[in-house]
Design an enzyme around this catalytic site. Structure first.
Site, PDB file in Angstrom:
ATOM      1  N   TRP A 142       0.866  -1.189   0.000  1.00  0.00           N
ATOM      2  CA  TRP A 142       0.000   0.000   0.000  1.00  0.00           C
ATOM      3  C   TRP A 142       0.892   1.224   0.000  1.00  0.00           C
ATOM      4  O   TRP A 142       1.872   1.288   0.735  1.00  0.00           O
ATOM      5  CB  TRP A 142      -0.934   0.027   1.208  1.00  0.00           C
ATOM      6  N   TYR A 192      -7.723   6.797   3.075  1.00  0.00           N
ATOM      7  CA  TYR A 192      -6.999   5.543   3.342  1.00  0.00           C
ATOM      8  C   TYR A 192      -7.966   4.484   3.880  1.00  0.00           C
ATOM      9  O   TYR A 192      -8.047   3.372   3.364  1.00  0.00           O
ATOM     10  CB  TYR A 192      -5.867   5.802   4.337  1.00  0.00           C
TER      11      TYR A 192
END
Length: 111
Positions: free
Chosen positions: A29, A90
């Site tokens: 990520w 996020y």
């Protein structure tokens, strides 16, 4: 362990490229500590595409790392039934990826 430096988003057939693995542990990520980075939303379909290719090719188990940011603000103990209400791009992206992978895994009977 074997380290294979590659852009996951560029591999057309990741299942065979990575040697037909049994298990996928997805930890990748970008900008994790920049909670409202545009990269979270921009990269979400790329992460899902990679995972979907692996699931469609025959992988038997998939695990995707999550964080507290998928839950959002919550007081009390957290367990698998705690509702998610993410408050950052996020958290929203990670939660959406979790839901998409769970849906695809259930359809394909993948653990």
């Amino acid at each position: 362990m074997k380290k294979i430096p590659v852009d996951l988003f560029e591999v057309k057939d990741p299942y065979n490229y990575f040697g037909r693995p049994d298990v996928l542990l997805h930890l990748a990520w970008r900008d994790g500590f920049i909670h409202n980075s545009p990269a979270h939303i921009d990269d979400l379909p790329k992460h899902y595409s990679f995972l979907k290719k692996m699931m469609e090719a025959g992988i038997s188990q998939v695990a995707v790392m999550g964080t507290m940011h998928e839950i959002g603000f919550y007081e009390g103990s957290i367990d698998s039934g705690t509702p998610c209400s993410p408050e950052t791009s996020y958290g929203i992206s990670k939660n959406a990826l979790r839901q998409l992978v769970a849906l695809t895994a259930a359809q394909k009977k993948i653990t």
